[in-house]
Scaffold this active site. Structure first.
Site, mmCIF file in Angstrom:
data_model
loop_
_atom_site.group_PDB
_atom_site.id
_atom_site.type_symbol
_atom_site.label_atom_id
_atom_site.label_comp_id
_atom_site.label_asym_id
_atom_site.label_seq_id
_atom_site.Cartn_x
_atom_site.Cartn_y
_atom_site.Cartn_z
ATOM 1 N N ALA A 1 -37.639 -75.324 70.978
ATOM 2 C CA ALA A 1 -36.721 -74.454 70.255
ATOM 3 C C ALA A 1 -36.046 -73.569 71.294
ATOM 4 O O ALA A 1 -36.719 -73.001 72.157
ATOM 5 C CB ALA A 1 -37.480 -73.597 69.246
ATOM 6 N N MET B 1 -38.131 -71.016 77.293
ATOM 7 C CA MET B 1 -39.231 -70.571 78.162
ATOM 8 C C MET B 1 -40.228 -71.687 78.433
ATOM 9 O O MET B 1 -41.415 -71.415 78.649
ATOM 10 C CB MET B 1 -39.944 -69.378 77.516
ATOM 11 C CG MET B 1 -39.030 -68.219 77.141
ATOM 12 S SD MET B 1 -39.898 -66.965 76.163
ATOM 13 C CE MET B 1 -38.516 -65.950 75.611
ATOM 14 N N SER B 2 -39.782 -72.926 78.422
ATOM 15 C CA SER B 2 -40.724 -74.047 78.567
ATOM 16 C C SER B 2 -40.009 -75.257 79.171
ATOM 17 O O SER B 2 -38.942 -75.141 79.758
ATOM 18 C CB SER B 2 -41.293 -74.413 77.192
ATOM 19 O OG SER B 2 -40.275 -74.966 76.358
ATOM 20 N N SER C 1 -42.051 -74.975 69.690
ATOM 21 C CA SER C 1 -42.298 -73.974 68.647
ATOM 22 C C SER C 1 -41.710 -74.388 67.305
ATOM 23 O O SER C 1 -40.523 -74.692 67.197
ATOM 24 C CB SER C 1 -41.686 -72.635 69.062
ATOM 25 O OG SER C 1 -42.324 -72.113 70.196
ATOM 26 N N TYR D 1 -45.577 -67.688 80.679
ATOM 27 C CA TYR D 1 -45.779 -66.316 80.208
ATOM 28 C C TYR D 1 -47.134 -66.093 79.543
ATOM 29 O O TYR D 1 -47.558 -64.950 79.330
ATOM 30 C CB TYR D 1 -44.659 -65.881 79.255
ATOM 31 C CG TYR D 1 -44.574 -66.639 77.948
ATOM 32 C CD1 TYR D 1 -45.486 -66.438 76.920
ATOM 33 C CD2 TYR D 1 -43.559 -67.565 77.725
ATOM 34 C CE1 TYR D 1 -45.414 -67.136 75.727
ATOM 35 C CE2 TYR D 1 -43.466 -68.266 76.533
ATOM 36 C CZ TYR D 1 -44.396 -68.041 75.542
ATOM 37 O OH TYR D 1 -44.313 -68.741 74.360
ATOM 38 N N GLU D 2 -47.836 -67.164 79.193
ATOM 39 C CA GLU D 2 -49.170 -67.004 78.610
ATOM 40 C C GLU D 2 -50.205 -66.589 79.657
ATOM 41 O O GLU D 2 -51.337 -66.265 79.309
ATOM 42 C CB GLU D 2 -49.618 -68.312 77.958
ATOM 43 C CG GLU D 2 -48.839 -68.690 76.715
ATOM 44 C CD GLU D 2 -49.298 -70.016 76.147
ATOM 45 O OE1 GLU D 2 -50.385 -70.035 75.528
ATOM 46 O OE2 GLU D 2 -48.603 -71.039 76.329
ATOM 47 N N ASN E 1 -31.734 -70.088 67.448
ATOM 48 C CA ASN E 1 -31.102 -68.768 67.375
ATOM 49 C C ASN E 1 -29.941 -68.705 68.369
ATOM 50 O O ASN E 1 -29.882 -69.509 69.310
ATOM 51 C CB ASN E 1 -32.105 -67.659 67.701
ATOM 52 C CG ASN E 1 -32.714 -67.818 69.085
ATOM 53 O OD1 ASN E 1 -33.668 -68.597 69.262
ATOM 54 N ND2 ASN E 1 -32.171 -67.129 70.067
ATOM 55 N N HIS F 1 -48.100 -73.206 67.766
ATOM 56 C CA HIS F 1 -48.584 -74.295 68.626
ATOM 57 C C HIS F 1 -50.034 -74.573 68.246
ATOM 58 O O HIS F 1 -50.940 -73.814 68.606
ATOM 59 C CB HIS F 1 -48.461 -73.904 70.105
ATOM 60 C CG HIS F 1 -47.054 -73.803 70.587
ATOM 61 N ND1 HIS F 1 -46.502 -74.699 71.483
ATOM 62 C CD2 HIS F 1 -46.081 -72.915 70.282
ATOM 63 C CE1 HIS F 1 -45.247 -74.354 71.722
ATOM 64 N NE2 HIS F 1 -44.967 -73.272 71.009
ATOM 65 N N HIS G 1 -39.643 -64.039 67.624
ATOM 66 C CA HIS G 1 -40.301 -65.344 67.550
ATOM 67 C C HIS G 1 -40.388 -65.820 66.104
ATOM 68 O O HIS G 1 -40.353 -67.025 65.832
ATOM 69 C CB HIS G 1 -41.700 -65.267 68.161
ATOM 70 C CG HIS G 1 -42.383 -66.600 68.275
ATOM 71 N ND1 HIS G 1 -41.951 -67.590 69.132
ATOM 72 C CD2 HIS G 1 -43.456 -67.117 67.618
ATOM 73 C CE1 HIS G 1 -42.731 -68.647 69.004
ATOM 74 N NE2 HIS G 1 -43.650 -68.390 68.089
ATOM 75 N N HIS H 1 -47.306 -72.256 78.448
ATOM 76 C CA HIS H 1 -46.165 -71.537 79.010
ATOM 77 C C HIS H 1 -46.607 -70.635 80.159
ATOM 78 O O HIS H 1 -47.723 -70.095 80.153
ATOM 79 C CB HIS H 1 -45.503 -70.657 77.940
ATOM 80 C CG HIS H 1 -45.083 -71.390 76.708
ATOM 81 N ND1 HIS H 1 -45.972 -71.699 75.707
ATOM 82 C CD2 HIS H 1 -43.869 -71.854 76.315
ATOM 83 C CE1 HIS H 1 -45.329 -72.350 74.738
ATOM 84 N NE2 HIS H 1 -44.062 -72.446 75.085
#
Length: 278
Positions: free
Chosen positions: A116, A213-214, A32, A87-88, A237, A63, A249, A85
């Site tokens: 990230a 998350m990746s 990201s 979650y997609e 972050n 992306h 995000h 991902h």
């Protein structure tokens, strides 16, 4: 033929046809807000994911969804400008990790993954970079199901998921550039919610320095296929409980964009120097 094998073969055949004889040994997956490293690639060939047969499409802001092939630091590379991902909705890990297996079919031997991430380690600060030394996986293992023998063994060893010599080289290069580079553990969770403060405390207790998350499914698939892996996290972050503000995000993308030139310069030099003797 196994449906997974057929999909991989069709995608690899299409990309090979578009590469006009190029055979990159090095691949980069950009996370990201970090996709513009691909813009530093010279003599570019761009292949949108949407044109590739049997290939997933990225739905996340930041992306761009392209393969970029060309020269980076004098090395022939192929970069994924965006990833996929869990979650997609890519619940089928065979689909989520299909790009890695396609890269192996293309002849890739070295994979540089970036992401990230949020800092679970209180000593990490926004803007820091972390060379990943190990990971913790809280997502389904992408090797569940019938083993794809053409790629690797049923029970692959993950003792050194991230190549030790590449870790050392990254730290050496960072020192020469005057950059602070941590060596830490990345934890991959499903998302799409950010972790609660209690979860962050738990994850830090488990040994996580950075959370995201990746990345982890890609690395497992790559190691299974015999690809050497190096991973870099950009701290975009502070994780929940360590951050003074609610997480978003937009914050991740904005902070990644601020450090993009530094990240890109480091990665270009890293890839160039690390492969001198390869």
């Amino acid at each position: 033929m196994d449906d997974r094998t057929e999909r991989i073969a069709k995608a690899a055949e299409f990309i090979t046809g578009r590469l006009a004889g190029r055979s990159p040994k090095v691949a980069i997956i950009l996370g990201s807000g970090l996709g513009n490293l691909a813009e530093m690639i010279e003599d570019r060939i761009t292949i949108p994911y949407s044109e590739i047969p049997c290939f997933p499409v990225s739905t996340v802001i930041g992306h761009k969804g392209n393969f970029i092939s060309g020269l980076l630091g004098g090395r022939q590379v192929i970069a994924m400008q965006g990833r996929f991902h869990y979650y997609e909705g890519y619940y089928d890990m065979a689909t989520l990790t299909l790009p890695v297996r396609v890269l192996r079919k293309l002849g890739v031997e070295y994979l540089f993954v970036s992401n990230a991430a949020g800092a679970a380690n209180p000593e990490y600060h926004v803007g820091d970079m972390v060379i990943i030394k190990d990971h913790i996986n809280l997502m389904p293992n992408p090797l569940i199901g019938p083993n794809m023998e053409e790629f690797g063994p049923r029970f692959p060893d993950m003792t050194c998921a991230y190549d030790l010599s590449l870790q050392d080289k990254a730290l050496e290069i960072a020192g020469k550039l005057g950059l602070k580079l941590h060596r830490g553990v990345y934890l991959g969770s499903s998302g799409p919610t950010y972790e609660t403060p209690a979860e962050v405390r738990m994850l830090a207790t488990l040994g996580a320095d950075a959370v995201g998350m990746s990345t982890v499914p890609e690395v497992i698939a790559a190691k299974h296929a015999g690809i050497e892996v190096s991973g870099i996290s950009f701290i975009s972050n502070k994780a929940a409980g360590l951050s003074a503000n609610p997480l978003s995000h937009e914050e991740v993308s904005e902070n990644a964009a601020k450090a993009e030139k530094l990240f890109s310069a480091f990665m270009k030099r890293f890839i160039s120097l690390v492969l001198e003797d390869k």
